[in-house]
Design a protein around this motif. Structure first.
Motif, PDB file in Angstrom:
ATOM      1  N   TRP A  13      -9.747  12.024   0.614  1.00 27.15           N
ATOM      2  CA  TRP A  13      -8.759  11.338  -0.322  1.00 27.15           C
ATOM      3  C   TRP A  13      -9.052   9.641   0.190  1.00 27.15           C
ATOM      4  CZ3 TRP A  13      -3.523  14.296   1.062  1.00 27.15           C
ATOM      5  CH2 TRP A  13      -3.365  15.025   0.335  1.00 27.15           C
ATOM      6  N   THR A  14      -9.127   9.170  -1.008  1.00 24.02           N
ATOM      7  CA  THR A  14      -8.447   8.113  -0.882  1.00 24.02           C
ATOM      8  C   THR A  14      -7.267   7.074  -1.258  1.00 24.02           C
ATOM      9  OG1 THR A  14      -9.702   7.315  -2.962  1.00 24.02           O
ATOM     10  CG2 THR A  14     -11.216   7.485  -1.726  1.00 24.02           C
ATOM     11  N   LYS A  15      -6.709   6.047  -1.269  1.00 22.65           N
ATOM     12  CA  LYS A  15      -5.632   5.244  -1.520  1.00 22.65           C
ATOM     13  C   LYS A  15      -5.632   5.328  -2.998  1.00 22.65           C
ATOM     14  CE  LYS A  15      -8.115   1.122  -2.174  1.00 22.65           C
ATOM     15  NZ  LYS A  15      -7.818  -0.708  -2.057  1.00 22.65           N
ATOM     16  N   ASP A  16      -6.733   5.881  -3.672  1.00 26.99           N
ATOM     17  CA  ASP A  16      -6.673   6.049  -4.748  1.00 26.99           C
ATOM     18  C   ASP A  16      -5.579   7.520  -5.341  1.00 26.99           C
ATOM     19  OD1 ASP A  16      -7.098   3.763  -6.116  1.00 26.99           O
ATOM     20  OD2 ASP A  16      -8.896   4.845  -6.012  1.00 26.99           O
ATOM     21  N   ASP A  17      -5.559   8.424  -4.428  1.00 21.83           N
ATOM     22  CA  ASP A  17      -4.957   9.948  -4.680  1.00 21.83           C
ATOM     23  C   ASP A  17      -3.492   9.714  -3.368  1.00 21.83           C
ATOM     24  OD1 ASP A  17      -6.951  11.657  -5.821  1.00 21.83           O
ATOM     25  OD2 ASP A  17      -7.893  10.908  -3.374  1.00 21.83           O
ATOM     26  N   LYS A  18      -3.964   9.713  -2.755  1.00 21.86           N
ATOM     27  CA  LYS A  18      -2.567   9.139  -1.704  1.00 21.86           C
ATOM     28  C   LYS A  18      -2.550   8.062  -0.959  1.00 21.86           C
ATOM     29  CE  LYS A  18      -0.715  13.801  -3.430  1.00 21.86           C
ATOM     30  NZ  LYS A  18       0.399  14.204  -3.906  1.00 21.86           N
ATOM     31  N   LYS A  19      -1.349   6.645  -0.830  1.00 20.24           N
ATOM     32  CA  LYS A  19      -1.326   5.884  -0.378  1.00 20.24           C
ATOM     33  C   LYS A  19      -1.185   5.877   1.006  1.00 20.24           C
ATOM     34  CE  LYS A  19       0.020   3.583  -4.738  1.00 20.24           C
ATOM     35  NZ  LYS A  19      -1.486   3.240  -4.956  1.00 20.24           N
ATOM     36  N   ILE A  20      -1.788   5.657   2.263  1.00 18.82           N
ATOM     37  CA  ILE A  20      -1.084   5.595   3.865  1.00 18.82           C
ATOM     38  C   ILE A  20      -0.861   4.073   3.460  1.00 18.82           C
ATOM     39  CG2 ILE A  20      -2.313   5.456   5.557  1.00 18.82           C
ATOM     40  CD1 ILE A  20      -3.871   7.267   5.223  1.00 18.82           C
ATOM     41  N   ILE A  21       0.247   3.519   3.796  1.00 21.57           N
ATOM     42  CA  ILE A  21       0.879   1.768   4.679  1.00 21.57           C
ATOM     43  C   ILE A  21       1.807   2.458   5.568  1.00 21.57           C
ATOM     44  CG2 ILE A  21       2.212   0.715   3.150  1.00 21.57           C
ATOM     45  CD1 ILE A  21       2.838   1.979   0.793  1.00 21.57           C
ATOM     46  N   THR A  22       0.975   1.811   7.333  1.00 18.63           N
ATOM     47  CA  THR A  22       1.297   2.410   8.188  1.00 18.63           C
ATOM     48  C   THR A  22       1.397   1.506   8.853  1.00 18.63           C
ATOM     49  OG1 THR A  22       0.983   3.454   9.943  1.00 18.63           O
ATOM     50  CG2 THR A  22      -1.063   2.782   8.764  1.00 18.63           C
ATOM     51  N   PHE A  23       1.741   0.995  10.489  1.00 16.19           N
ATOM     52  CA  PHE A  23       2.548  -0.605  11.005  1.00 16.19           C
ATOM     53  C   PHE A  23       0.967   0.409  11.638  1.00 16.19           C
ATOM     54  CE2 PHE A  23       6.626   0.419  10.565  1.00 16.19           C
ATOM     55  CZ  PHE A  23       7.236  -1.116  10.380  1.00 16.19           C
ATOM     56  N   ASP A  24       0.767  -1.476  12.263  1.00 19.28           N
ATOM     57  CA  ASP A  24      -0.730  -1.652  13.409  1.00 19.28           C
ATOM     58  C   ASP A  24      -1.796  -2.104  13.122  1.00 19.28           C
ATOM     59  OD1 ASP A  24       1.657  -1.874  14.976  1.00 19.28           O
ATOM     60  OD2 ASP A  24       1.163  -0.003  16.073  1.00 19.28           O
ATOM     61  N   ASN A  25      -2.197  -2.748  13.580  1.00 23.70           N
ATOM     62  CA  ASN A  25      -3.503  -3.384  13.291  1.00 23.70           C
ATOM     63  C   ASN A  25      -5.160  -3.122  14.149  1.00 23.70           C
ATOM     64  OD1 ASN A  25      -2.800  -5.109  14.692  1.00 23.70           O
ATOM     65  ND2 ASN A  25      -4.277  -6.377  14.805  1.00 23.70           N
ATOM     66  N   THR A  26      -4.720  -1.345  14.624  1.00 24.80           N
ATOM     67  CA  THR A  26      -5.110  -0.759  15.248  1.00 24.80           C
ATOM     68  C   THR A  26      -7.533  -0.519  14.834  1.00 24.80           C
ATOM     69  OG1 THR A  26      -4.387   1.146  13.893  1.00 24.80           O
ATOM     70  CG2 THR A  26      -3.775   0.756  16.876  1.00 24.80           C
ATOM     71  N   ASP A  27      -7.862  -0.372  15.708  1.00 19.35           N
ATOM     72  CA  ASP A  27      -9.835  -0.291  14.718  1.00 19.35           C
ATOM     73  C   ASP A  27      -9.933   1.080  13.276  1.00 19.35           C
ATOM     74  OD1 ASP A  27     -10.168  -2.188  16.760  1.00 19.35           O
ATOM     75  OD2 ASP A  27     -11.296  -1.109  18.138  1.00 19.35           O
ATOM     76  N   GLU A  28      -8.915   1.899  14.437  1.00 17.87           N
ATOM     77  CA  GLU A  28      -9.408   2.829  13.197  1.00 17.87           C
ATOM     78  C   GLU A  28      -7.959   2.480  11.790  1.00 17.87           C
ATOM     79  OE1 GLU A  28      -8.589   4.914  17.011  1.00 17.87           O
ATOM     80  OE2 GLU A  28      -8.022   3.611  15.767  1.00 17.87           O
ATOM     81  N   ASN A  29      -7.366   1.991  12.127  1.00 23.50           N
ATOM     82  CA  ASN A  29      -6.480   1.692  10.611  1.00 23.50           C
ATOM     83  C   ASN A  29      -7.732   0.494   9.854  1.00 23.50           C
ATOM     84  OD1 ASN A  29      -4.245   3.152  10.868  1.00 23.50           O
ATOM     85  ND2 ASN A  29      -3.113   1.629  12.069  1.00 23.50           N
ATOM     86  N   ILE A  30      -7.866  -0.329  11.196  1.00 20.84           N
ATOM     87  CA  ILE A  30      -8.931  -1.373  10.189  1.00 20.84           C
ATOM     88  C   ILE A  30      -9.366  -0.837   9.281  1.00 20.84           C
ATOM     89  CG2 ILE A  30     -10.083  -3.914  11.045  1.00 20.84           C
ATOM     90  CD1 ILE A  30      -7.020  -4.242  10.880  1.00 20.84           C
ATOM     91  N   ALA A  31     -11.132  -0.258  10.172  1.00 21.93           N
ATOM     92  CA  ALA A  31     -11.743   0.433   9.277  1.00 21.93           C
ATOM     93  C   ALA A  31     -10.673   1.815   8.109  1.00 21.93           C
ATOM     94  CB  ALA A  31     -12.637   1.476  10.473  1.00 21.93           C
ATOM     95  N   GLY A  32      -9.660   2.149   7.828  1.00 20.83           N
ATOM     96  CA  GLY A  32      -9.777   2.621   6.838  1.00 20.83           C
ATOM     97  C   GLY A  32      -9.151   1.472   5.865  1.00 20.83           C
ATOM     98  N   LEU A  33      -8.528   0.717   5.957  1.00 18.33           N
ATOM     99  CA  LEU A  33      -8.476  -0.887   4.912  1.00 18.33           C
ATOM    100  C   LEU A  33      -9.850  -0.620   4.251  1.00 18.33           C
ATOM    101  CD1 LEU A  33      -6.203  -1.905   3.638  1.00 18.33           C
ATOM    102  CD2 LEU A  33      -5.806  -3.579   5.516  1.00 18.33           C
ATOM    103  N   ARG A  34     -10.748  -0.633   4.716  1.00 20.18           N
ATOM    104  CA  ARG A  34     -11.975  -1.648   4.855  1.00 20.18           C
ATOM    105  C   ARG A  34     -12.353  -0.277   3.801  1.00 20.18           C
ATOM    106  NH1 ARG A  34     -13.721  -6.603   6.496  1.00 20.18           N
ATOM    107  NH2 ARG A  34     -12.884  -7.001   8.602  1.00 20.18           N
ATOM    108  N   ASP A  35     -12.086   0.803   4.549  1.00 22.66           N
ATOM    109  CA  ASP A  35     -13.092   2.116   3.839  1.00 22.66           C
ATOM    110  C   ASP A  35     -12.290   2.395   2.296  1.00 22.66           C
ATOM    111  OD1 ASP A  35     -15.206   2.434   5.319  1.00 22.66           O
ATOM    112  OD2 ASP A  35     -14.177   3.101   6.969  1.00 22.66           O
ATOM    113  N   GLY A  36     -11.650   2.193   1.918  1.00 26.34           N
ATOM    114  CA  GLY A  36     -10.639   1.681   1.243  1.00 26.34           C
ATOM    115  C   GLY A  36      -9.719   3.354   1.297  1.00 26.34           C
ATOM    116  N   ILE A  37      -9.747   4.367   2.164  1.00 30.54           N
ATOM    117  CA  ILE A  37      -8.487   4.801   2.462  1.00 30.54           C
ATOM    118  C   ILE A  37      -6.760   4.184   2.757  1.00 30.54           C
ATOM    119  CG2 ILE A  37      -8.088   6.697   3.851  1.00 30.54           C
ATOM    120  CD1 ILE A  37     -11.037   6.840   4.725  1.00 30.54           C
ATOM    121  N   VAL A  38      -6.812   3.382   3.306  1.00 33.71           N
ATOM    122  CA  VAL A  38      -5.384   2.965   3.491  1.00 33.71           C
ATOM    123  C   VAL A  38      -5.390   1.747   2.741  1.00 33.71           C
ATOM    124  CG1 VAL A  38      -4.099   1.655   5.237  1.00 33.71           C
ATOM    125  CG2 VAL A  38      -5.555   3.117   6.322  1.00 33.71           C
TER     126      VAL A  38
END
Length: 345
Positions: free
Chosen positions: A271-296
């Motif tokens: 999945w990507t953010k176009d399939d289902k959205k992830i809207i979550t707390f905190d700027n952890t390394d994984e979350n920032i990477a997920g944002l850059r990768d089009g998942i978050v």
């Protein structure tokens, strides 16, 4: 002639004997003092090593020991540690003890508090895993003359002097507005909690629920489950929620484990953010990477990078007899791909 020679020899021997006795007695006719042994060259006393302090078992006057206790071991708190350590080194008179219970275990955090009280540290900053359970131990520390402040997760029913960090109910309100904005005001969501008893997470969840109910009635919360802040457990719980609610539109993680668990699940499902959205707390390394990768889709980030210095400044002020605000709100900010490189400026 022979007798005269013998006489002269006897007289000479007598004179020599008397001379020897005179010399041996120091030339005074009294018994000579015994010479003191030569102690040899004296080594100067070693100076204490200022680096190791091995010759100074006690800390130099003016040094303070502060403890920072996290509610759980998680990389979210790395910026807090880094900021506190850098600031303590800059000040030069603050020693830090940084600890956290594994998996948010309440009893382990209680034991940490008991140990710090027995050590008679100068100040404690704690994010309580369970405010009700930790309140008596915060009170014990205050009664023992230790300054105590809270951060991240408050314990308002204790004698703590003040709280610094995110006002978590307001953070929940902010999250609800971000969810509504990205869903266009309607949809169905699932929520993954970390430690269900952790006060800050309870407040965030309440802020989300109250705001969606009051302002966005077309957004429904399908399920809320806890992964106990454990990465593997969080993935399992999220997978189960998805299987039970396949038509959901968006997922929100309340604590630090939610976002990384969702990213792992999204990747496994392709999945990507176009399939289902992830809207979550905190700027952890994984979350920032997920944002850059089009998942978050979006993050609601706290400003934890500033907490370390705020904690030390607050404890210093209290130790010097000053006062601090009861609540010091450091706020939250939405992070998207549009401001990912500038949001901390």
């Amino acid at each position: 002639m022979k007798k005269s020679l013998v006489f002269r020899i006897l007289v000479t021997a007598l004179i020599l004997a008397l001379a020897f006795t005179f010399i041996a007695c120091g030339g005074t006719g009294q018994e000579a003092d015994q010479p003191e042994p030569d102690p040899g060259p004296q080594e100067p006393a070693p100076e204490p090593d200022p680096e190791t302090g091995e010759d100074e078992p006690e800390a130099p006057a003016g040094d303070k020991t502060y403890a920072i206790i996290y509610p759980v071991i998680h990389q979210f708190f790395d910026p807090v540690t880094q900021g506190a350590e850098a600031y303590a080194e800059q000040l030069g008179d603050v020693e830090l003890i940084i600890q956290a219970p594994e998996g948010g275990q309440v009893q382990q955090q209680i034991e940490i508090m008991e140990n710090l009280i027995s050590m008679k540290v100068d100040g404690i900053a704690i994010g309580s895993t369970d405010p009700e359970a930790l309140a008596p131990y915060i009170d014990q520390a205050i009664d023992a003359g230790i300054q105590v402040v809270t951060f991240d997760s408050d314990t308002p029913n204790s004698k703590r002097v003040g709280y610094m960090g995110t006002m978590n109910y307001e953070a929940g309100v902010h999250m609800a507005n971000v969810i509504a904005d990205h869903l266009g005001g309607e949809g169905e969501i699932i929520i993954l909690q970390d430690v269900a008893t952790q006060g800050n997470l309870v407040e965030r969840l309440q802020g989300i629920q109250d705001t969606l109910e009051a302002e966005y009635p077309d957004i429904k919360i399908l399920d809320v489950q806890s992964g106990d802040a454990d990465p593997a457990r969080s993935v399992e719980v999220l997978e189960a929620m998805i299987e039970a609610n396949p038509d959901f539109d968006s997922m929100t993680g309340i604590g630090g484990a939610g976002g990384p668990a969702a990213i792992s699940v999204w990747k496994s499902r392709g999945w990507t953010k176009d399939d289902k959205k992830i809207i979550t707390f905190d700027n952890t390394d994984e979350n920032i990477a997920g944002l850059r990768d089009g998942i978050v889709t979006a993050l609601v980030s706290q400003r934890q990078h500033a907490w370390g210095q705020i904690i030390i400044d607050s404890l210093n002020t209290l130790l010097e007899g000053g006062t601090i605000p009861e609540h010091n709100d450091t706020g939250t900010i939405e992070v998207t791909i549009d401001n990912i490189d500038t949001y901390q400026n």
